[in-house]
Enzyme design. Structure first.
Site, mmCIF file in Angstrom:
data_model
loop_
_atom_site.group_PDB
_atom_site.id
_atom_site.type_symbol
_atom_site.label_atom_id
_atom_site.label_comp_id
_atom_site.label_asym_id
_atom_site.label_seq_id
_atom_site.Cartn_x
_atom_site.Cartn_y
_atom_site.Cartn_z
ATOM 1 N N GLU A 1 4.210 -0.732 25.629
ATOM 2 C CA GLU A 1 3.238 -1.437 25.002
ATOM 3 C C GLU A 1 3.092 -1.340 23.652
ATOM 4 O O GLU A 1 3.214 -0.187 23.036
ATOM 5 C CB GLU A 1 1.836 -0.954 25.665
ATOM 6 C CG GLU A 1 0.471 -1.317 25.034
ATOM 7 C CD GLU A 1 0.210 -2.753 25.199
ATOM 8 O OE1 GLU A 1 0.153 -3.352 24.021
ATOM 9 O OE2 GLU A 1 0.232 -3.472 26.229
ATOM 10 N N HIS B 1 -24.620 3.052 53.212
ATOM 11 C CA HIS B 1 -23.862 4.081 53.301
ATOM 12 C C HIS B 1 -23.270 4.323 54.813
ATOM 13 O O HIS B 1 -23.823 3.637 55.872
ATOM 14 C CB HIS B 1 -24.754 5.269 53.100
ATOM 15 C CG HIS B 1 -24.298 6.679 53.325
ATOM 16 N ND1 HIS B 1 -23.388 7.223 52.421
ATOM 17 C CD2 HIS B 1 -24.118 7.524 54.477
ATOM 18 C CE1 HIS B 1 -23.049 8.356 52.958
ATOM 19 N NE2 HIS B 1 -23.481 8.440 54.363
#
Length: 466
Positions: free
Chosen positions: A206, A445
């Site tokens: 990169e 949940h």
């Protein structure tokens, strides 16, 4: 007029635009030179996800003991992995053909070029079957997409053998033993993740000082650490001076930190960005305004030439399929006189590596650069019940709020299935939700999405489970 609308290019921008035009009763044609679905469906978004899923499953087989399971003889058939990926694309391309027929869109197989005309440019199609056909419509939409950017001067271009772009990287005959990926954007990182999952030695190069440079800096750092744990090597802040083919594969010369270095591998993937497909369309003769290799448009997709519009990758960043589809619908509704509001919805971005990365809106640094005072919240998956149960505790959710108004400015995630979760924050931003609405939202949940709630609470000092 032959048609009310002609769409050039049948990718996720073009074919969706054609569908919406058909729904609105516009007599519509779509011109495609290769495959319905475009690069995204045939050589990009979809087949790469099929490859990544195969890599993910194979990698998980190496961790069965973590779940109290056991199996013998882990192996893969690379040819079948590629065949599965191609089969997925073929199925969906056939689906697009069905949708064109359902919405009475005429599909014209060929390569289009524009000529002067009124009220919109004429479309001259060199037909695949031979001959040509000249069409006139009230409006024309260019949805010609983009291709991999190459830099021939330093060898960053495919050779059909050892040096690949995304296209060659999807259909090789075998998995390379070693691989260099030039570029650490979403495309580069996804291929690095896939090939590493199958055992290749992977190095990512990169030019800037961090991977996934469009992402929030904390996410970039966490991603590099996570990928390094999987064995992917990185050379950041490294300028490629030459990529060469050798007898053994490829050699890449780098300059990093004032020092020269050479890397060698069996194959290389060039993933240094994309270039818009603006050539050979007749745009110069029409005087269409370009910004380098992209078409300049207004908030409705209109170019500076009457009756001519552009959407998707050819019209500029962000180069994302869902952005192209959204622009296509908006552009057609504008053409049909429906007066849609200008496009300003937040556009999420996703990287489907292991772990996944997803984001929407401003990073913390971008918000501060705009002079905004921010409140930032974070919540790690390591203390999320569902993540612990699933064995996917790597990563976190980060939220960025405007400290004065409470508006959600951005959200950034890394971890399991975050590419599915990011849409919750995108919807919140589209609805102009503040911290009050996010705090008041009931999250089920146990789910990993509870981390989104907790990260919102954390920005205001109310986090519950940390």
């Amino acid at each position: 007029m032959d048609f009310d609308l002609i769409v050039i290019g049948a990718g996720p921008g073009g074919y969706v635009a054609a569908i919406r035009a058909g729904q609105l009763g516009l007599k519509t044609a779509i011109v495609e030179r290769e495959n319905l679905g475009g690069i995204c469906l045939n050589w990009g978004c979809i087949p790469t996800k099929a490859l990544l899923k195969s890599g993910e499953v194979y990698e998980q087989l190496g961790h069965l003991a973590d779940y109290g399971l056991a199996a013998e003889g882990r192996s893969y058939d690379f040819t079948k992995i590629v065949e599965r990926s191609r089969g997925v694309s073929k199925q969906l391309s056939s689906g697009v053909a069905f949708l064109m027929k359902k919405n009475k869109v005429e599909v014209i197989d060929g390569t289009a070029k524009l000529e002067k005309g009124s009220p919109a440019p004429k479309v001259v199609v060199a037909l695949k079957a031979g001959g040509s056909r000249t069409l006139q419509a009230k409006a024309v939409i260019l949805a010609t997409g983009a291709r991999a950017r190459t830099i021939p001067a330093i060898g960053l271009e495919p050779d059909g053998d050892a040096i690949w772009t995304y296209r060659e990287a999807m259909v090789p005959k075998a998995c390379p033993k070693s691989l260099i990926v030039v570029g650490s954007g979403a495309i580069g990182i996804e291929f690095a993740s896939f090939y590493r999952a199958l055992g290749a030695e992977v190095t990512v190069v990169e030019a800037v000082d961090r991977i996934l440079p469009v992402e929030d800096e904390e996410v970039s750092a966490a991603a590099q650490k996570a990928f390094a744990k999987r064995g992917i090597k990185f050379k950041v802040g490294a300028k490629v001076t030459k990529l060469s083919k050798t007898k053994a594969g490829v050699s890449i010369a780098l300059e990093a930190g004032g020092k020269a270095e050479t890397l060698e591998a069996e194959k290389a993937i060039v993933a240094v960005g994309i270039a818009g497909n603006v050539e050979n369309l007749g745009l110069e003769a029409l005087g269409v305004k370009l910004d380098r290799d992209h078409i300049v448009i207004d908030g409705h997709g209109a170019t500076n030439v009457p009756g001519l519009y552009a959407i998707g990758d050819v019209a500029g960043a962000p180069w994302l399929a869902h952005k192209a589809s959204h622009e296509g619908v908006h552009c057609v509704e504008h053409i049909a006189g429906k007066n849609p509001v200008k496009i300003d919805a937040p556009i999420p971005g996703c990287t489907y590596a292991q772990p996944q990365v997803a984001s929407v809106g401003l990073t913390e640094a971008q918000a501060k650069a705009k002079g905004l005072e921010v409140k930032v919240g974070r919540f790690p998956f390591r203390v999320n019940g569902k993540a612990i149960a699933a064995g996917e505790t790597e990563g976190f959710v980060k939220t960025v709020f405007d400290a004065k108004t409470g508006a959600l400015l951005g959200a950034h995630m890394i971890g399991g299935e975050v590419t599915e979760m990011i849409q919750g924050f995108a919807l919140a931003m589209t609805l102009e939700a503040t911290e009050a609405e996010l705090m008041a939202t009931v999250f089920p949940h146990p789910t990993m999405s509870e981390a989104m709630h907790e990260a919102s609470l954390d920005a205001y000092g109310q986090v519950l489970h940390l």
